[in-house]
Motif scaffolding. Structure first.
Motif, PDB file in Angstrom:
ATOM      1  N   ASP A  95      -3.394   4.423  -2.062  1.00 22.91           N
ATOM      2  CA  ASP A  95      -3.540   3.382  -3.036  1.00 22.91           C
ATOM      3  C   ASP A  95      -3.418   1.748  -2.803  1.00 22.91           C
ATOM      4  OD1 ASP A  95      -3.388   2.164  -5.576  1.00 22.91           O
ATOM      5  OD2 ASP A  95      -2.180   3.452  -6.036  1.00 22.91           O
ATOM      6  N   THR A  96      -4.223   0.670  -2.829  1.00 19.78           N
ATOM      7  CA  THR A  96      -4.062  -0.101  -2.468  1.00 19.78           C
ATOM      8  C   THR A  96      -3.064  -1.456  -3.819  1.00 19.78           C
ATOM      9  OG1 THR A  96      -6.585  -1.039  -2.740  1.00 19.78           O
ATOM     10  CG2 THR A  96      -5.698  -0.103  -0.881  1.00 19.78           C
ATOM     11  N   VAL A  97      -3.415  -0.852  -4.845  1.00 16.91           N
ATOM     12  CA  VAL A  97      -2.952  -1.660  -6.557  1.00 16.91           C
ATOM     13  C   VAL A  97      -1.238  -1.714  -6.570  1.00 16.91           C
ATOM     14  CG1 VAL A  97      -3.180  -1.906  -8.394  1.00 16.91           C
ATOM     15  CG2 VAL A  97      -4.795  -1.035  -6.630  1.00 16.91           C
ATOM     16  N   ASP A  98      -0.964  -3.008  -6.943  1.00 14.76           N
ATOM     17  CA  ASP A  98       0.404  -2.057  -6.664  1.00 14.76           C
ATOM     18  C   ASP A  98       0.854  -1.800  -8.385  1.00 14.76           C
ATOM     19  OD1 ASP A  98       1.984  -2.776  -4.649  1.00 14.76           O
ATOM     20  OD2 ASP A  98       1.921  -4.469  -4.927  1.00 14.76           O
ATOM     21  N   ASP A  99       0.270  -1.570  -9.703  1.00 18.94           N
ATOM     22  CA  ASP A  99       0.088  -1.011 -10.411  1.00 18.94           C
ATOM     23  C   ASP A  99       0.336   0.194 -10.708  1.00 18.94           C
ATOM     24  OD1 ASP A  99      -0.432  -4.063 -11.458  1.00 18.94           O
ATOM     25  OD2 ASP A  99      -2.361  -3.956 -12.261  1.00 18.94           O
ATOM     26  N   GLU A 100       1.047   0.441 -11.842  1.00 24.79           N
ATOM     27  CA  GLU A 100       0.561   2.662 -11.924  1.00 24.79           C
ATOM     28  C   GLU A 100      -0.027   2.829 -12.073  1.00 24.79           C
ATOM     29  OE1 GLU A 100       3.963   4.462 -12.206  1.00 24.79           O
ATOM     30  OE2 GLU A 100       5.009   2.490 -11.483  1.00 24.79           O
ATOM     31  N   LEU A 101      -0.496   4.239 -11.861  1.00 26.39           N
ATOM     32  CA  LEU A 101      -1.528   4.955 -12.252  1.00 26.39           C
ATOM     33  C   LEU A 101      -1.887   5.757 -13.913  1.00 26.39           C
ATOM     34  CD1 LEU A 101      -2.412   7.175  -8.874  1.00 26.39           C
ATOM     35  CD2 LEU A 101      -3.722   5.359  -9.616  1.00 26.39           C
ATOM     36  N   GLU A 102      -2.676   5.462 -14.258  1.00 25.49           N
ATOM     37  CA  GLU A 102      -2.450   5.930 -15.561  1.00 25.49           C
ATOM     38  C   GLU A 102      -3.740   6.998 -15.837  1.00 25.49           C
ATOM     39  OE1 GLU A 102      -4.295   3.659 -18.830  1.00 25.49           O
ATOM     40  OE2 GLU A 102      -3.603   1.941 -18.140  1.00 25.49           O
ATOM     41  N   ASN A 103      -3.395   8.922 -16.093  1.00 26.11           N
ATOM     42  CA  ASN A 103      -4.034   9.707 -15.909  1.00 26.11           C
ATOM     43  C   ASN A 103      -4.300   9.687 -17.654  1.00 26.11           C
ATOM     44  OD1 ASN A 103      -3.611  10.122 -13.557  1.00 26.11           O
ATOM     45  ND2 ASN A 103      -1.296  11.190 -13.652  1.00 26.11           N
ATOM     46  N   THR A 104      -5.809   9.846 -17.974  1.00 34.69           N
ATOM     47  CA  THR A 104      -6.136  10.219 -19.071  1.00 34.69           C
ATOM     48  C   THR A 104      -7.157  11.304 -18.663  1.00 34.69           C
ATOM     49  OG1 THR A 104      -6.962   8.311 -19.403  1.00 34.69           O
ATOM     50  CG2 THR A 104      -7.284   9.352 -21.360  1.00 34.69           C
ATOM     51  N   PRO A 105      -6.061  11.969 -19.361  1.00 34.60           N
ATOM     52  CA  PRO A 105      -7.443  13.387 -19.412  1.00 34.60           C
ATOM     53  C   PRO A 105      -8.974  13.671 -20.450  1.00 34.60           C
ATOM     54  CG  PRO A 105      -5.540  13.963 -21.181  1.00 34.60           C
ATOM     55  CD  PRO A 105      -5.551  12.305 -20.717  1.00 34.60           C
ATOM     56  N   LEU A 106      -9.355  14.374 -19.417  1.00 30.24           N
ATOM     57  CA  LEU A 106     -11.043  13.867 -19.124  1.00 30.24           C
ATOM     58  C   LEU A 106     -10.979  15.806 -21.162  1.00 30.24           C
ATOM     59  CD1 LEU A 106     -12.522  14.455 -15.972  1.00 30.24           C
ATOM     60  CD2 LEU A 106     -13.185  13.359 -17.504  1.00 30.24           C
ATOM     61  N   ASP A 107     -12.080  15.432 -21.541  1.00 28.95           N
ATOM     62  CA  ASP A 107     -12.558  16.438 -22.233  1.00 28.95           C
ATOM     63  C   ASP A 107     -12.886  17.474 -22.040  1.00 28.95           C
ATOM     64  OD1 ASP A 107     -11.273  14.547 -24.621  1.00 28.95           O
ATOM     65  OD2 ASP A 107     -13.266  13.660 -24.824  1.00 28.95           O
ATOM     66  N   ASP A 108     -12.544  18.905 -21.808  1.00 32.12           N
ATOM     67  CA  ASP A 108     -13.239  19.661 -21.358  1.00 32.12           C
ATOM     68  C   ASP A 108     -14.278  21.051 -22.950  1.00 32.12           C
ATOM     69  OD1 ASP A 108     -12.141  19.993 -19.162  1.00 32.12           O
ATOM     70  OD2 ASP A 108     -10.409  20.904 -20.212  1.00 32.12           O
ATOM     71  N   MET A 128       0.557  -1.530   0.078  1.00 34.25           N
ATOM     72  CA  MET A 128      -0.184  -0.048  -0.140  1.00 34.25           C
ATOM     73  C   MET A 128       1.279   0.805   0.595  1.00 34.25           C
ATOM     74  SD  MET A 128      -3.577  -0.716   1.917  1.00 34.25           S
ATOM     75  CE  MET A 128      -2.497  -2.186   3.424  1.00 34.25           C
ATOM     76  N   TYR A 129       0.406   2.357  -0.433  1.00 33.05           N
ATOM     77  CA  TYR A 129       0.905   3.275  -0.747  1.00 33.05           C
ATOM     78  C   TYR A 129       0.402   4.520  -0.195  1.00 33.05           C
ATOM     79  CZ  TYR A 129       3.574   0.243  -3.717  1.00 33.05           C
ATOM     80  OH  TYR A 129       4.657  -0.778  -4.328  1.00 33.05           O
ATOM     81  N   PHE A 130       1.102   5.876   0.330  1.00 29.46           N
ATOM     82  CA  PHE A 130       0.337   7.231   0.477  1.00 29.46           C
ATOM     83  C   PHE A 130      -0.017   7.513  -0.866  1.00 29.46           C
ATOM     84  CE2 PHE A 130       0.988   6.269   4.769  1.00 29.46           C
ATOM     85  CZ  PHE A 130      -0.090   7.100   5.415  1.00 29.46           C
ATOM     86  N   VAL A 131      -0.981   8.242  -0.774  1.00 26.99           N
ATOM     87  CA  VAL A 131      -0.807   9.237  -2.265  1.00 26.99           C
ATOM     88  C   VAL A 131      -1.141  10.766  -2.133  1.00 26.99           C
ATOM     89  CG1 VAL A 131      -2.313   9.930  -4.588  1.00 26.99           C
ATOM     90  CG2 VAL A 131      -2.046   6.940  -3.673  1.00 26.99           C
ATOM     91  N   ASP A 132      -0.246  11.569  -2.744  1.00 29.01           N
ATOM     92  CA  ASP A 132       0.565  12.540  -2.554  1.00 29.01           C
ATOM     93  C   ASP A 132      -0.691  13.612  -2.749  1.00 29.01           C
ATOM     94  OD1 ASP A 132       1.166  12.411  -4.860  1.00 29.01           O
ATOM     95  OD2 ASP A 132       2.570  13.843  -4.847  1.00 29.01           O
TER      96      ASP A 132
END
Length: 116
Positions: A103-116, A1-5
């Motif tokens: 974060d309880t998942v070991d996988d990398e986070l994916e960031n996908t921009p929202l359409d504005d 588990m990881y602290f998220v900033d």
């Protein structure tokens, strides 16, 4: 588990949002406030030392949040309420702010921009 900033905010519809949604002419279903609040939008916000800082950040992005919530139901902006002011945002939504995100998942986070 990881602290998220980050901190987190939960955007919860209030009765005026339910009234608008149930009053849209194209809407063929009646949704209760409880059902709308059962699965809410959660957003990551900057870490903060005081809860007021989280509220201030929500104030800064309230119009985008308001429009995002409306677009979740109807993309046709002609169906949206014309008053989408900060005051109306707070009348239509409760916001819960929480300071700890883990974060309880070991996988990398994916960031996908929202359409504005």
């Amino acid at each position: 588990m990881y602290f998220v900033d980050r901190s987190v905010a939960v955007i919860k519809p209030k009765q005026p949002f339910a009234d608008w949604l149930n009053g849209v002419p194209d809407n063929d279903m009646e949704l209760s406030l409880d059902s709308l609040r059962a699965d809410c939008t959660v957003i990551l916000i900057p870490e903060f030392d005081e809860p007021e800082e989280g509220v201030s950040h929500i104030d800064d992005i309230a119009q985008r949040l308001f429009e995002m919530e409306l677009a979740t139901w109807y993309e046709d902006k002609s169906l949206w309420p014309t008053d989408r002011s900060l005051k109306t945002f707070w009348e239509w939504f409760d916001v819960e702010i929480h300071s700890m995100v883990i974060d309880t998942v070991d996988d990398e986070l994916e960031n996908t921009p929202l359409d504005d």
